[in-house]
Write an enzyme that holds these catalytic residues in place. Structure first.
Site, short mmCIF file in Angstrom:
data_model
loop_
_atom_site.label_atom_id
_atom_site.label_comp_id
_atom_site.label_asym_id
_atom_site.label_seq_id
_atom_site.Cartn_x
_atom_site.Cartn_y
_atom_site.Cartn_z
N GLU A 92 0.75 -1.37 -0.18
CA GLU A 92 0.09 -0.03 -0.01
C GLU A 92 0.92 1.51 -0.04
O GLU A 92 0.42 2.45 -0.38
CB GLU A 92 -0.85 -0.12 1.28
CG GLU A 92 -2.26 -0.92 1.28
CD GLU A 92 -2.65 -0.82 0.29
OE1 GLU A 92 -3.45 0.48 -0.05
OE2 GLU A 92 -3.76 -1.78 -0.32
N SER A 369 -52.25 -31.86 29.37
CA SER A 369 -52.40 -31.91 30.57
C SER A 369 -51.38 -31.63 31.40
O SER A 369 -50.99 -31.65 33.05
CB SER A 369 -52.45 -33.87 30.80
OG SER A 369 -53.72 -34.24 29.89
#
Length: 653
Positions: A92, A369
């Protein structure tokens, strides 16, 4: 006169030589101030606090998840691998340590190329310029932004050292797949800290800033390898690595290993506590504040829960496939610490990625139940005992629901004339439950259920006795935990404490225990629910070597199947069904479809949490009796149950 004119000309030239530079400088200054007056103050970087990562931990301090908007995890310059820095600069900005913020040669080279194509293509930006753009500017390519970028670069170079600039850049730059900064990238791509990166891995990360989304190794391995090798060639060009090293590194296979820290082993639980965390600390601090959240979750129990649900649903799915039934089975499991109320494990579905809907906390389904213990607990507190006889014959109840008449049936279609309350619960008979509800009235049972921690709205009809109203699994499990807690309710919670980035305590859980039923009534219910496992619908779990209590639940057409139960230390609820309310298949009851998951989980859970006998308060005594009639029998004959030493006169019928 000639000499005078010559002197005047020299004077004018001198003035022009002064005025022209002055005019140029004035123009440049004007441009500078016109562009710079609205630029951010560089000194603000001294207080710059990048978005951090909030980490969520299990009870044993193992990492469960990370919460963030942008995955940033800054590290100091000294912890950044030198080879990664060298690779970045070679690619870079190889003149980084010699320029003062801009690279004139690079700008000239980029300018020539931009002129050839007629638009801004190559920026020629230094690392310093890229940092300025990352922190302060947009990514729009125009001359005005470029000038601002240069001005900011000069300001950065004047105020910070080269090392500080690199540190800021390498902690801020986007490196693909949601990772910002080199530490996050190292963990995201290779599941390792930066100081363990190989040279080839450093080269790959260093090549990412150019086109991070395109070059991400998680998105395209071939392009990532090509970009890595381009960086390696640059490193060879500047003598950072040798020819032999280049040949070796460029042939190195790319092996990615997704970070376990970027995902979670308890996704439903994490989503469950997020809204709570946002309410406590706010969304901004939660996702940016680098907090540490310590939860109640047990990593080992969570793994056991996930395994149990996965295996149980796979088996259930195979049975449904053989019957060629439509629909995909789903399931949920939640486990609570009886003593504290903390969530120990939570599974909200078959696959979080496919469906993040949490069926443990968000799905309201009929409990069938499994609601009966709540009804019977209220009954025990209002004159009933396990010995109380109840008619078990067909019955029609007027106005029992929204309809004019209600005619419940036993699941077995068998009727025995009369049974005790204990026997009715053990074998999950529907008619006795309906009769008990009819005697007590549904409205007070609804109120009692609310005291037990059920916040879902319950319809005050007789059919509530069979679990006709919709309730979440977490609510039901929390209500069951009242029994081993000897009548006290603690609302379930998942977060123990929250700590900020400096180790300061921001919030601490303070669970509150509230007495909702007498300890004697709770112990009686536990004793009857132990009988469900030893003798009744839950008996397939009786080989677990630990005192356990629980109850099955099944809804009409087997659309829902549940089992909820507990040891002295842990309460666990399991639900199975389909999201579109299709049948699981004939005979896919709570005992068939849900209990195997519960049993698998609880087998491991009791091994981890330990076994203890349930408490028996002093006000109770154990008696033996005929399970059908309730007639007292000598010790050791028939079945036994706990009753109060001085029970009220039994005038119920």
């Amino acid at each position: 006169m000639g000499k005078a004119r010559q002197q005047a000309r020299k004077k004018r030239v001198s003035v022009l030589w002064f005025l022209i530079p002055a005019a140029f400088m004035g123009t440049a200054a004007g441009i500078y101030f016109s562009l710079a007056h609205d630029l951010p103050q560089i000194r603000a970087l001294e207080d710059f606090n990048p978005s951090g990562v909030t980490r969520v931990y299990a009870a044993d301090n193992t990492l469960l998840a990370e919460l963030y908007i942008e995955k940033r995890d800054p590290i100091p310059y000294e912890q950044i691998p030198p080879m990664l820095i060298a690779a970045l600069l070679a690619t870079e900005d190889h003149r980084f340590f010699s320029h003062s913020g801009i690279d004139l040669k690079g700008i000239f080279r980029a300018g020539i190329r931009d002129l050839r194509v007629g638009e801004f293509v190559e920026g020629g930006s230094t690392i310093t310029q890229q940092l300025a753009k990352t922190l302060f500017l947009t990514h729009k390519k125009d001359i005005q932004r470029k000038i601002k970028e240069v001005i900011l670069a000069f300001q950065l170079e004047r105020r910070y050292t080269k090392e500080q600039i690199l540190e800021l850049y390498l902690n801020q730059v986007y490196l693909g797949s949601g990772a910002y900064g080199v530490k996050a990238a190292a963990e995201k791509f290779f599941n390792k800290p930066p100081d363990q990166l190989t040279v080839a891995e450093c080269a790959l990360i260093a090549g990412m800033p150019k086109m991070p989304s395109r070059y991400s190794p998680l998105a395209n391995k071939d392009l990532a390898i090509a970009r890595r090798n381009t960086v390696l060639r640059q490193m060879l060009r500047y003598n950072i690595i040798s020819r032999q090293e280049y040949e070796s590194y460029s042939r190195e296979p790319l092996v990615t290993q997704a970070s376990s820290r970027s995902t979670t082993g308890a996704p439903y639980f994490i989503e469950h506590i997020k809204s709570f965390l946002e309410d406590i600390v706010g969304a901004g601090p939660l996702y940016r504040g680098r907090l540490s959240v310590y939860t109640t979750l047990s990593g080992s129990l969570q793994q056991a829960a996930e395994n149990a649900v996965s295996q149980g649903l796979a088996t259930l799915g195979e049975r449904m496939s053989k019957k060629q039934l439509p629909g995909t089975p789903q399931g949920a499991l939640v486990a609570l610490d009886v003593k504290t109320g903390g969530v120990l494990a939570m599974v909200g579905g078959k696959n979080f990625q496919e469906s993040p809907f949490n069926r443990a906390t968000m799905a309201r389904r009929q409990p069938g139940s499994s609601f009966k213990p709540i009804l019977y607990a209220y009954a025990v507190g209002h004159g009933f005992t396990p010995l109380t006889p109840i008619l078990n014959t067909p019955a029609v109840f007027p106005g029992a629901t929204k309809d004019l008449f209600w005619k419940p049936e036993n699941f077995s279609k068998k009727y025995s004339g009369e049974v005790t309350l204990r026997e009715a619960l053990v074998h999950s008979q529907n008619i006795p439950a309906a009769r008990v509800m009819n005697r007590l009235g549904p409205a007070p049972v609804v109120d009692f259920a609310a005291k037990m921690g059920i916040s879902s709205p319950l319809a005050p009809y007789l059919s509530l006795a069979l679990g006709a109203s919709e309730i979440t699994l977490l609510e039901m499990t929390s209500a069951y935990a009242v029994f081993p807690r000897m009548g006290s309710l603690i609302k379930p919670y998942g977060v123990n404490r929250i700590v900020d980035s400096k180790g300061r305590l921001l919030w601490q859980a303070k669970p509150v225990s509230e007495r909702v039923m007498p300890a004697e009534d709770a112990a009686i219910m536990t004793d009857m629910l132990q009988a469900v496992i030893q003798e009744g619908t839950g008996r397939s779990a009786r080989d677990i070597p630990c005192p356990l209590a629980g109850k099955t639940g099944t809804t009409d057409s087997c659309k829902d199947a549940l089992f909820i139960g507990y040891s002295k230390n842990i309460a666990t609820g399991v639900w199975t069904g389909t999201d579109n309310y299709l049948t699981l298949g004939r005979d896919e009851t709570g005992a068939m479809a849900a209990l195997p998951i519960w049993k698998s989980f609880m087998t491991e859970a009791v091994a981890l949490t330990g076994c203890e006998v349930f408490e028996t308060p002093e006000g109770l005594t154990r008696v033996w009796f005929d399970p059908d009639t309730g007639e007292r029998l000598p010790v050791g004959a028939g079945v036994s149950a706990l009753i109060k030493k001085e029970p009220p006169a039994d005038n119920i019928e």
